[in-house]
Design a protein around this motif. Structure first.
Motif, short mmCIF file in Angstrom:
data_model
loop_
_atom_site.label_atom_id
_atom_site.label_comp_id
_atom_site.label_asym_id
_atom_site.label_seq_id
_atom_site.Cartn_x
_atom_site.Cartn_y
_atom_site.Cartn_z
N ILE A 1 -12.16 2.05 -0.04
CA ILE A 1 -12.72 2.39 1.17
C ILE A 1 -14.37 2.54 1.07
CG2 ILE A 1 -13.11 4.85 2.47
CD1 ILE A 1 -10.67 3.55 3.06
N VAL B 1 -14.41 3.87 -2.89
CA VAL B 1 -13.49 4.40 -3.73
C VAL B 1 -12.11 3.67 -3.36
CG1 VAL B 1 -12.00 6.76 -3.47
CG2 VAL B 1 -14.43 6.67 -2.56
N ARG B 2 -11.54 3.17 -4.93
CA ARG B 2 -10.55 2.33 -4.93
C ARG B 2 -9.31 3.27 -5.21
NH1 ARG B 2 -8.71 -2.23 -9.21
NH2 ARG B 2 -7.75 -3.63 -7.77
N TRP B 3 -8.12 2.47 -4.84
CA TRP B 3 -7.03 3.26 -4.99
C TRP B 3 -6.98 4.80 -5.05
CZ3 TRP B 3 -3.00 0.74 -4.01
CH2 TRP B 3 -2.93 -0.67 -4.48
N GLY B 4 -7.69 5.46 -3.96
CA GLY B 4 -8.05 6.68 -3.74
C GLY B 4 -6.79 7.63 -3.57
N ALA C 1 -9.04 9.17 0.68
CA ALA C 1 -9.79 8.69 -0.32
C ALA C 1 -11.22 9.17 -0.56
CB ALA C 1 -9.98 7.09 -0.36
N SER D 1 -10.64 -4.63 -4.14
CA SER D 1 -9.96 -3.92 -3.05
C SER D 1 -8.46 -3.52 -3.52
CB SER D 1 -9.53 -5.20 -2.03
OG SER D 1 -8.74 -4.87 -1.01
N GLY E 1 1.17 1.87 4.70
CA GLY E 1 0.15 2.81 3.93
C GLY E 1 -0.60 3.46 4.79
N PHE F 1 -5.74 1.02 11.64
CA PHE F 1 -5.74 -0.64 11.07
C PHE F 1 -4.55 -0.95 10.16
CE2 PHE F 1 -10.52 0.87 10.90
CZ PHE F 1 -10.72 -0.11 12.08
N GLY F 2 -3.45 -0.43 10.75
CA GLY F 2 -2.22 -0.85 10.15
C GLY F 2 -1.38 -1.88 10.84
N LEU G 1 0.66 -1.18 -0.02
CA LEU G 1 0.22 0.11 -0.07
C LEU G 1 0.91 1.36 0.05
CD1 LEU G 1 -2.86 -0.83 2.33
CD2 LEU G 1 -3.00 -0.39 -0.13
N LEU H 1 -12.82 0.08 6.21
CA LEU H 1 -11.64 -0.35 5.67
C LEU H 1 -11.59 -1.90 5.29
CD1 LEU H 1 -10.94 2.16 7.58
CD2 LEU H 1 -8.73 1.97 6.46
N MET H 2 -10.86 -2.27 4.41
CA MET H 2 -10.90 -3.55 4.13
C MET H 2 -12.19 -4.41 4.08
SD MET H 2 -7.86 -4.51 7.06
CE MET H 2 -8.74 -3.56 8.28
N SER I 1 -6.18 6.94 4.69
CA SER I 1 -6.81 6.46 3.25
C SER I 1 -8.40 6.73 3.69
CB SER I 1 -6.76 5.29 2.61
OG SER I 1 -7.07 4.16 3.55
N ALA I 2 -8.64 6.40 5.06
CA ALA I 2 -10.22 6.41 5.58
C ALA I 2 -10.67 7.82 5.24
CB ALA I 2 -9.94 6.09 7.10
N1 SAH Z 1 -3.39 2.20 7.88
C1 SAH Z 1 -3.93 2.37 6.52
C2 SAH Z 1 -5.29 1.01 6.54
C3 SAH Z 1 -4.64 0.04 6.32
S1 SAH Z 1 -5.72 -1.20 6.03
C4 SAH Z 1 -4.51 3.93 6.30
O1 SAH Z 1 -4.53 4.35 7.17
O2 SAH Z 1 -4.80 4.25 5.29
C5 SAH Z 1 -5.88 -1.61 4.59
C6 SAH Z 1 -7.16 -0.95 3.83
O3 SAH Z 1 -7.01 0.41 3.64
C7 SAH Z 1 -7.54 -1.36 2.44
O4 SAH Z 1 -8.39 -2.66 2.59
C8 SAH Z 1 -8.51 -0.23 2.08
O5 SAH Z 1 -9.63 -0.51 2.64
C9 SAH Z 1 -7.85 0.95 2.69
N2 SAH Z 1 -6.89 1.57 1.75
C10 SAH Z 1 -5.56 1.99 1.94
N3 SAH Z 1 -5.30 2.48 0.93
C11 SAH Z 1 -6.24 2.85 0.02
C12 SAH Z 1 -6.46 3.67 -1.08
N4 SAH Z 1 -5.34 4.34 -1.73
N5 SAH Z 1 -7.64 3.84 -1.68
C13 SAH Z 1 -8.78 3.07 -1.22
N6 SAH Z 1 -8.45 2.42 0.16
C14 SAH Z 1 -7.42 2.50 0.65
#
Ligand code: SAH
Length: 510
Positions: free
Chosen positions: A233, A201-204, A126, A230, A91, A97-98, A40, A174-175, A122-123
């Motif tokens: 978000i 929102v994917r790959w936000g 994104a 996946s 990420g 959730f990391g 990520l 998330l996830m 990302s929460a």
């Molecule tokens: N610590 C990370 C989250 C890790 S859990 C954070 O704060 O963003 C992994 C989840 O994060 C993924 O399953 C997805 O739901 C989300 N995620 C991470 N990067 C993302 C992105 N660029 N776009 C959308 N969802 C993302």
């Protein structure tokens, strides 16, 4: 091995857009001995790492764990105990959730020092890039971050569906993509109105960002239809409706376009950053490498005898760079150039020269040797000695014309371009799968090197649905001679000109 124990930085690498890295995170990456990253964390960030840093990929894509969490933990402890400072990139934010909390506890239990560098999660990011504010005074005053990973049918579930369903909070899962159907079912079952707006929102925050919206009633079907997977978000709540008004990122003029940049890697960043700012996703396929000449002696000799010359002419940014690199290597500085007059082809070359504290006396209006000749007709060049540091293979028109004007021209090789074929397979596969929207050519050599990478493949067929962009007439000429008719030729023969022409092209074809 050293006596000292290293420190581990648990770093939030942000959601994907490399610009969303914090300054502190960048500093930690720049100084680390070891950089540990997972899927990520944007690979662009590795460019900040020291050249001699050890870079370790630990994976983690859904179930496909390259290293288990235990092994990652062990790796961090081992590296720190060996005396290395470790940048552990995660990420988003490391504590959202990391599993950053677990990593910190484990480091603590092994007596390894650590620091946490929070990141943009990302929460929040994104949704923001999709035009969805997670709170808004008119809609909701609180937001919940919830794991969507837990199996909602699990008996001893910690999910409080009744609470989520009754609250008017924005729910951010998330996830959760794989569990979407269960999440939706549970919320509706516990009383959440089925017309509540939902977005995935994917790959936000990246150029691959994909957004699907609907309601609790329609979202599962729409996501299936869009084949959205996946990492994404899930945002549930009335704030989602604001996207209609507030979407901004996916409205950028080049959003969603995949563009091949064929410039030499060292030079690609300017073009890549310009295109990325407009929303494009750049695929860097370096086709040329720029290297010092195999035989540096002639350049050194001309620098040694620099007092013999009256003029110094640069035809490219690389010429400037390699000339000064060599000058400094020889223990000299710009003071030895004080007696010279300078000419530069093109505004970018002129700007590069200015970085060394020198203003070009002559600046031909275009990036072509022909206009240099026009410019030189204004000054007395007869019997003057001219030094021309340039590429190993370069056009001869400039020295020829200056010689005709009575100048005595010494051409020396300051750098050479070498063919780079390391990205050949990637390029062909992207073209075959129709994943490329446009290819940019910034010089004749990028065209010929690009073509030679396609080898015996049918170039015409591969490029059929691809927009080809040339930086100027000479590059276009080379392209034509190799069987590519450029769709676009830049009006100003510069990187900015190329970007502008590409924009105009897409604007006229929405
Ligand atoms: N610590 C990370 C989250 C890790 S859990 C954070 O704060 O963003 C992994 C989840 O994060 C993924 O399953 C997805 O739901 C989300 N995620 C991470 N990067 C993302 C992105 N660029 N776009 C959308 N969802 C993302």
């Amino acid at each position: 091995m050293t006596d000292k124990t290293g420190i581990v930085y648990l770093i939030g690498a942000g959601p994907g857009d490399p610009g969303l890295l914090t300054i502190k995170a960048k500093e930690c990456i720049e100084t680390a001995d070891v950089v540990v990253y997972d899927y990520l964390a944007s690979p662009f960030l590795l460019e900040y790492a020291r050249k001699d840093a050890q870079i370790i990929y630990v994976g983690k894509k859904g179930g496909d764990h390259t290293l288990t969490q235990d092994k990652i933990n062990q790796l961090l402890v081992d590296k720190a105990k060996q005396g290395f400072d470790v940048a552990r990139l995660k990420g988003g934010d490391p504590f959202v959730f990391g599993r950053g909390g677990e990593e910190a506890q484990m480091l603590l239990s092994h007596g390894v020092a650590y620091e946490v560098v929070p990141g943009v999660t990302s929460a929040i990011a994104a949704p923001a890039y999709a035009g969805i504010p997670v709170t808004h005074r008119d809609h909701t005053s609180f937001v919940s971050f919830i794991t969507g990973h837990e199996d909602p049918t699990k008996k001893d579930s910690s999910m409080q569906w009744d609470v989520y369903a009754k609250s008017n909070a924005t729910l951010v899962f998330l996830m959760g993509v794989k569990n979407l159907e269960n999440i939706v079912k549970n919320l509706v079952k516990h009383g959440k109105p089925s017309d509540t707006p939902v977005a995935l929102v994917r790959w936000g925050t990246t150029a691959r960002q994909q957004t699907v919206t609907g309601t609790l009633e329609t979202i599962v079907e729409r996501v299936t239809l869009a084949k959205l997977k996946s990492p994404a978000i899930i945002v549930i709540g009335h704030v989602v409706s604001l996207r209609q008004e507030l979407a901004w990122f996916d409205k950028k003029p080049l959003f969603g376009k995949q563009i091949v940049v064929t410039r030499a890697r060292a030079q690609a960043s300017d073009l890549v950053s310009k295109l990325s700012k407009l929303g494009a996703r750049c695929i860097e396929i370096p086709t040329i490498l720029i290297a010092p000449p195999e035989d540096i002696a002639p350049l050194k000799k001309s620098i040694k005898n620099i007092t013999d010359y009256d003029w110094l002419i640069f035809t490219s940014v690389n010429g400037v760079k390699f000339f000064f690199d060599t000058l400094f290597d020889m223990g000299k500085d710009v003071r030895v150039l004080g007696h010279l007059k300078f000419a530069c082809i093109g505004p970018v070359t002129k700007e590069r020269l200015k970085e060394y504290g020198i203003i070009s006396d002559i600046l031909p209006d275009t990036y072509r040797a022909e206009s240099v000749i026009d410019a030189f007709s204004m000054v007395e060049i007869k019997n003057k000695k001219v030094l021309l540091p340039r590429a190993k293979i370069a056009r001869t028109i400039l020295p020829e014309e200056l010689t005709k004007m009575g100048a005595c021209v010494d051409e020396v090789t300051a750098y050479e371009t070498q063919l780079y074929t390391g990205a050949k397979d990637e390029l062909i596969s992207l073209l075959e799968n129709n994943e490329i929207d446009a290819v940019t050519f910034t010089s004749s050599s990028t065209v010929s090197n690009f073509m030679s990478q396609l080898e015996s493949k049918d170039a015409e067929k591969l490029l059929k649905n691809v927009v080809t962009v040339s930086i100027g007439p000479i590059t276009s000429e080379t392209a034509r001679s190799l069987g590519i008719e450029p769709d676009i030729e830049a009006e100003a023969y510069t990187i900015q000109g190329l970007v502008d022409s590409l924009l105009t092209y897409y604007e006229s074809r929405p």
